[in-house]
Design a protein around this motif. Structure first.
Motif, PDB file in Angstrom:
ATOM      1  N   ALA A 123      -8.925  88.451  35.094  1.00 24.53           N
ATOM      2  CA  ALA A 123      -8.518  89.538  34.201  1.00 24.53           C
ATOM      3  C   ALA A 123      -9.684  90.492  33.975  1.00 24.53           C
ATOM      4  O   ALA A 123      -9.507  91.712  33.948  1.00 24.53           O
ATOM      5  CB  ALA A 123      -7.998  88.987  32.879  1.00 24.53           C
ATOM      6  N   GLY A 124     -10.891  89.959  33.823  1.00 23.17           N
ATOM      7  CA  GLY A 124     -12.078  90.799  33.654  1.00 23.17           C
ATOM      8  C   GLY A 124     -12.336  91.677  34.870  1.00 23.17           C
ATOM      9  O   GLY A 124     -12.705  92.841  34.744  1.00 23.17           O
ATOM     10  N   LEU A 125     -12.142  91.112  36.056  1.00 29.71           N
ATOM     11  CA  LEU A 125     -12.288  91.883  37.283  1.00 29.71           C
ATOM     12  C   LEU A 125     -11.298  93.045  37.305  1.00 29.71           C
ATOM     13  O   LEU A 125     -11.662  94.183  37.620  1.00 29.71           O
ATOM     14  CB  LEU A 125     -12.077  90.987  38.501  1.00 29.71           C
ATOM     15  CG  LEU A 125     -11.979  91.685  39.855  1.00 29.71           C
ATOM     16  CD1 LEU A 125     -13.308  92.325  40.219  1.00 29.71           C
ATOM     17  CD2 LEU A 125     -11.525  90.715  40.930  1.00 29.71           C
ATOM     18  N   LEU A 126     -10.059  92.752  36.967  1.00 29.36           N
ATOM     19  CA  LEU A 126      -9.042  93.807  36.956  1.00 29.36           C
ATOM     20  C   LEU A 126      -9.360  94.861  35.901  1.00 29.36           C
ATOM     21  O   LEU A 126      -9.240  96.061  36.160  1.00 29.36           O
ATOM     22  CB  LEU A 126      -7.655  93.198  36.722  1.00 29.36           C
ATOM     23  CG  LEU A 126      -7.165  92.251  37.820  1.00 29.36           C
ATOM     24  CD1 LEU A 126      -5.841  91.620  37.426  1.00 29.36           C
ATOM     25  CD2 LEU A 126      -7.050  92.979  39.150  1.00 29.36           C
ATOM     26  N   ARG A 127      -9.779  94.420  34.724  1.00 32.15           N
ATOM     27  CA  ARG A 127     -10.135  95.374  33.659  1.00 32.15           C
ATOM     28  C   ARG A 127     -11.289  96.267  34.088  1.00 32.15           C
ATOM     29  O   ARG A 127     -11.308  97.455  33.776  1.00 32.15           O
ATOM     30  CB  ARG A 127     -10.491  94.619  32.385  1.00 32.15           C
ATOM     31  CG  ARG A 127      -9.312  93.961  31.724  1.00 32.15           C
ATOM     32  CD  ARG A 127      -9.744  93.229  30.448  1.00 32.15           C
ATOM     33  NE  ARG A 127      -8.692  92.342  29.996  1.00 32.15           N
ATOM     34  CZ  ARG A 127      -8.842  91.048  29.782  1.00 32.15           C
ATOM     35  NH1 ARG A 127     -10.029  90.465  29.939  1.00 32.15           N
ATOM     36  NH2 ARG A 127      -7.825  90.319  29.381  1.00 32.15           N
ATOM     37  N   SER A 128     -12.256  95.692  34.799  1.00 28.13           N
ATOM     38  CA  SER A 128     -13.402  96.490  35.245  1.00 28.13           C
ATOM     39  C   SER A 128     -12.998  97.527  36.290  1.00 28.13           C
ATOM     40  O   SER A 128     -13.740  98.463  36.557  1.00 28.13           O
ATOM     41  CB  SER A 128     -14.516  95.593  35.787  1.00 28.13           C
ATOM     42  OG  SER A 128     -14.141  95.018  37.026  1.00 28.13           O
ATOM     43  N   ASN A 129     -11.814  97.352  36.857  1.00 20.97           N
ATOM     44  CA  ASN A 129     -11.266  98.323  37.800  1.00 20.97           C
ATOM     45  C   ASN A 129     -10.218  99.221  37.156  1.00 20.97           C
ATOM     46  O   ASN A 129      -9.435  99.870  37.841  1.00 20.97           O
ATOM     47  CB  ASN A 129     -10.662  97.597  39.002  1.00 20.97           C
ATOM     48  CG  ASN A 129     -11.726  97.139  39.972  1.00 20.97           C
ATOM     49  OD1 ASN A 129     -12.192  97.909  40.795  1.00 20.97           O
ATOM     50  ND2 ASN A 129     -12.143  95.892  39.857  1.00 20.97           N
ATOM     51  N   GLY A 130     -10.176  99.218  35.826  1.00 18.42           N
ATOM     52  CA  GLY A 130      -9.300 100.131  35.104  1.00 18.42           C
ATOM     53  C   GLY A 130      -7.870  99.662  34.915  1.00 18.42           C
ATOM     54  O   GLY A 130      -7.000 100.465  34.566  1.00 18.42           O
ATOM     55  N   ILE A 131      -7.599  98.388  35.131  1.00 18.44           N
ATOM     56  CA  ILE A 131      -6.243  97.862  34.987  1.00 18.44           C
ATOM     57  C   ILE A 131      -6.182  97.009  33.722  1.00 18.44           C
ATOM     58  O   ILE A 131      -7.011  96.112  33.531  1.00 18.44           O
ATOM     59  CB  ILE A 131      -5.856  97.001  36.212  1.00 18.44           C
ATOM     60  CG1 ILE A 131      -5.831  97.883  37.457  1.00 18.44           C
ATOM     61  CG2 ILE A 131      -4.517  96.319  35.998  1.00 18.44           C
ATOM     62  CD1 ILE A 131      -5.591  97.129  38.746  1.00 18.44           C
ATOM     63  N   LYS A 132      -5.214  97.285  32.866  1.00 19.96           N
ATOM     64  CA  LYS A 132      -5.013  96.461  31.684  1.00 19.96           C
ATOM     65  C   LYS A 132      -4.448  95.122  32.136  1.00 19.96           C
ATOM     66  O   LYS A 132      -3.439  95.072  32.831  1.00 19.96           O
ATOM     67  CB  LYS A 132      -4.041  97.127  30.716  1.00 19.96           C
ATOM     68  CG  LYS A 132      -4.597  98.359  30.060  1.00 19.96           C
ATOM     69  CD  LYS A 132      -3.597  98.933  29.077  1.00 19.96           C
ATOM     70  CE  LYS A 132      -4.136 100.197  28.453  1.00 19.96           C
ATOM     71  NZ  LYS A 132      -3.189 100.776  27.490  1.00 19.96           N
ATOM     72  N   ALA A 133      -5.122  94.049  31.750  1.00 18.18           N
ATOM     73  CA  ALA A 133      -4.712  92.712  32.187  1.00 18.18           C
ATOM     74  C   ALA A 133      -4.812  91.738  31.018  1.00 18.18           C
ATOM     75  O   ALA A 133      -5.667  91.885  30.150  1.00 18.18           O
ATOM     76  CB  ALA A 133      -5.596  92.235  33.341  1.00 18.18           C
ATOM     77  N   GLY A 134      -3.932  90.756  31.043  1.00 21.54           N
ATOM     78  CA  GLY A 134      -3.934  89.723  30.017  1.00 21.54           C
ATOM     79  C   GLY A 134      -3.753  88.353  30.635  1.00 21.54           C
ATOM     80  O   GLY A 134      -3.456  88.229  31.821  1.00 21.54           O
ATOM     81  N   VAL A 135      -3.931  87.343  29.816  1.00 21.88           N
ATOM     82  CA  VAL A 135      -3.839  85.957  30.269  1.00 21.88           C
ATOM     83  C   VAL A 135      -2.781  85.244  29.441  1.00 21.88           C
ATOM     84  O   VAL A 135      -2.739  85.392  28.218  1.00 21.88           O
ATOM     85  CB  VAL A 135      -5.213  85.255  30.121  1.00 21.88           C
ATOM     86  CG1 VAL A 135      -5.109  83.781  30.397  1.00 21.88           C
ATOM     87  CG2 VAL A 135      -6.227  85.906  31.037  1.00 21.88           C
TER      88      VAL A 135
END
Length: 70
Positions: free
Chosen positions: A22-34
């Protein structure tokens, strides 16, 4: 974001791994959750069904591409 529309782009064995993804996706500008059924991290053994990484449907394709490139 309407939570009924979220898409699982990964299912992994632990919350830690899911949070890293999720952190990887967030660092690429994508809102992500777990999403994990582990009693709020109090019962990690309940994670046997896997831990989901969720994104909005509009970001699912890009998220899968980012994950595939890793």
């Amino acid at each position: 974001m309407d939570f009924t529309e979220l898409v699982a782009v990964a299912v992994v064995d632990s919350r830690i791994e899911a949070e890293l993804i999720a952190g990887l996706l967030r660092s690429n500008g994508i809102k992500a959750g777990v999403n994990a059924d582990d009693a709020g991290t109090q019962e990690p053994a309940l994670q046997l069904q896997g831990v989901q990484v969720l994104v909005g449907p509009q970001d699912a394709h890009e998220a899968r591409q980012i994950l595939a490139a890793r």
